[in-house]
Each structure stands twice: as structure tokens, then as C-alpha cells.
Design a protein around this motif. Structure first.
Motif, short mmCIF file in Angstrom:
data_model
loop_
_atom_site.label_atom_id
_atom_site.label_comp_id
_atom_site.label_asym_id
_atom_site.label_seq_id
_atom_site.Cartn_x
_atom_site.Cartn_y
_atom_site.Cartn_z
N LYS A 33 0.99 -1.42 0.67
CA LYS A 33 0.18 -0.24 -0.57
C LYS A 33 0.76 0.95 -0.14
CE LYS A 33 -4.00 -2.36 0.70
NZ LYS A 33 -4.90 -3.08 -1.07
N ASP A 34 1.77 1.30 0.73
CA ASP A 34 2.92 2.51 0.59
C ASP A 34 3.22 3.03 -0.84
OD1 ASP A 34 2.47 2.72 2.95
OD2 ASP A 34 4.00 1.07 3.97
N VAL A 35 3.70 1.70 -2.16
CA VAL A 35 4.33 2.09 -3.38
C VAL A 35 2.74 2.74 -4.07
CG1 VAL A 35 5.43 1.15 -4.91
CG2 VAL A 35 5.96 0.51 -3.34
N ILE A 36 3.29 4.25 -4.92
CA ILE A 36 2.14 4.25 -5.74
C ILE A 36 2.22 3.96 -7.49
CG2 ILE A 36 1.23 6.40 -6.61
CD1 ILE A 36 1.86 7.77 -3.49
N ALA A 37 4.01 4.36 -7.35
CA ALA A 37 4.23 3.87 -8.64
C ALA A 37 5.85 4.49 -8.95
CB ALA A 37 4.24 4.84 -9.57
N ILE A 38 6.21 3.22 -9.76
CA ILE A 38 7.85 2.67 -10.24
C ILE A 38 7.96 2.84 -11.54
CG2 ILE A 38 9.82 1.40 -9.91
CD1 ILE A 38 8.33 -0.13 -7.57
N ASN A 39 7.98 4.45 -12.09
CA ASN A 39 8.17 4.52 -13.70
C ASN A 39 9.42 5.48 -13.38
OD1 ASN A 39 5.05 4.04 -13.88
ND2 ASN A 39 4.91 6.21 -12.96
N ASP A 40 9.55 5.12 -14.86
CA ASP A 40 10.99 5.90 -15.55
C ASP A 40 12.49 5.61 -14.69
OD1 ASP A 40 9.17 6.71 -17.47
OD2 ASP A 40 8.98 8.33 -16.35
N ILE A 41 12.48 3.91 -14.90
CA ILE A 41 13.28 3.31 -14.28
C ILE A 41 14.22 3.24 -14.70
CG2 ILE A 41 13.90 1.46 -12.58
CD1 ILE A 41 12.57 3.31 -11.18
N LEU A 42 15.70 3.91 -14.81
CA LEU A 42 17.15 3.57 -15.76
C LEU A 42 17.60 2.75 -15.65
CD1 LEU A 42 17.63 7.86 -16.55
CD2 LEU A 42 16.26 6.20 -17.94
N VAL A 43 17.61 1.64 -16.77
CA VAL A 43 18.71 0.45 -16.41
C VAL A 43 19.72 0.87 -17.63
CG1 VAL A 43 18.86 -1.66 -16.55
CG2 VAL A 43 16.84 -0.81 -15.37
N ASP A 44 21.16 0.63 -16.84
CA ASP A 44 22.02 0.43 -18.19
C ASP A 44 23.38 -0.70 -17.37
OD1 ASP A 44 23.85 1.56 -19.78
OD2 ASP A 44 25.38 2.44 -18.62
N GLY A 45 22.94 -1.04 -18.64
CA GLY A 45 23.84 -2.90 -17.96
C GLY A 45 23.59 -3.84 -19.80
N TYR A 46 24.06 -4.74 -19.19
CA TYR A 46 24.34 -6.28 -19.88
C TYR A 46 24.65 -7.57 -18.60
CZ TYR A 46 28.93 -5.82 -18.51
OH TYR A 46 30.26 -5.77 -17.67
N ILE A 47 23.26 -8.32 -19.61
CA ILE A 47 23.69 -9.75 -19.18
C ILE A 47 24.74 -10.69 -19.54
CG2 ILE A 47 22.32 -11.82 -18.75
CD1 ILE A 47 19.25 -10.35 -19.01
N TYR A 48 25.59 -11.28 -19.44
CA TYR A 48 26.32 -12.07 -19.93
C TYR A 48 26.65 -13.60 -19.50
CZ TYR A 48 29.53 -11.06 -15.79
OH TYR A 48 30.01 -10.67 -14.71
N LEU A 49 27.37 -14.72 -19.91
CA LEU A 49 27.59 -16.05 -19.21
C LEU A 49 29.17 -16.13 -18.51
CD1 LEU A 49 25.55 -18.50 -21.71
CD2 LEU A 49 25.22 -17.96 -19.08
N ASP A 50 28.47 -16.57 -17.68
CA ASP A 50 30.67 -16.68 -17.18
C ASP A 50 31.25 -18.11 -18.38
OD1 ASP A 50 30.33 -18.83 -15.89
OD2 ASP A 50 30.68 -17.21 -13.93
N GLU A 51 32.95 -18.44 -17.80
CA GLU A 51 33.25 -19.87 -18.54
C GLU A 51 32.55 -21.07 -17.78
OE1 GLU A 51 34.95 -17.85 -15.22
OE2 GLU A 51 35.24 -17.28 -16.95
#
Length: 96
Positions: A33-51
Motif C-alpha cells: 500500500k505504500d508504493v504508488i508507482a515505479i515509473n521511468d527507471i533507467l537501467v544501463d547494463g548487460y547480461i552475460y555468461l561466465d566460463e
């Protein structure tokens, strides 16, 4: 958000960029009930596999969460800044 991980597993790509602006749907936090909205979150990054074929994400996340102040009940914009560099649990479908 669905991300096609096939290029990582067949080694046609070293990483997958997931940079962009995102809005979290209200049904993700409907019970809070405390969260109204989560808008325009900027994400900068990547996903990868290790060896060892373990899936990792390296992300910088910034933005503001709209909250209801628990005392005054006024709307408050709470700034967030998260640096995430960790293994991702396998909660995805490899075939998608």
C-alpha cells in the motif's frame, strides 16, 4: 520483461544489452500500500555468461519510486541508485 538468452548459450554473442527506460507494472507491487508507482527507471547494463555457463547481470539502476509517506500520507518521490553485479538465479525459460 522477456529476454532471449539463446545468443548467449550458443555463444553467438558475448553479452546482451538491456539498457533502457522501464516502468514496473502496478500488479508487481499491488499488495504494498505504500508504493504508488515505479515509473521511468533507467537501467544501463548487460547480461552475460561466465566460463562455467553461469548467468550474470551487471547493471546500474537509477530513478525514483513514488511512495505514500506513512505519517503525513503525502506522496514522496524516493530516489534510488543501485549497482548490481551478481549471478542471476535460473528463473527463466531457456527455450524462450
Amino acid at each position: 520483461m522477456n529476454i532471449d538468452l539463446k545468443p548467449l548459450y550458443n555463444r553467438s554473442k558475448e553479452d546482451i544489452n538491456i539498457s533502457g527506460k522501464y516502468t514496473i507494472p502496478k500488479d508487481y507491487f499491488a499488495n504494498n500500500k505504500d508504493v504508488i508507482a515505479i515509473n521511468d527507471i533507467l537501467v544501463d547494463g548487460y547480461i552475460y555468461l561466465d566460463e562455467e555457463d553461469m548467468l550474470w547481470a551487471k547493471l546500474n539502476i537509477t530513478g525514483k519510486i513514488d511512495l505514500k509517506d506513512s505519517i503525513s500520507l503525502e506522496d514522496v518521490k524516493y530516489p534510488i541508485k543501485i549497482e548490481f553485479d551478481d549471478m542471476i538465479e535460473e528463473n527463466y525459460k531457456k527455450d524462450e
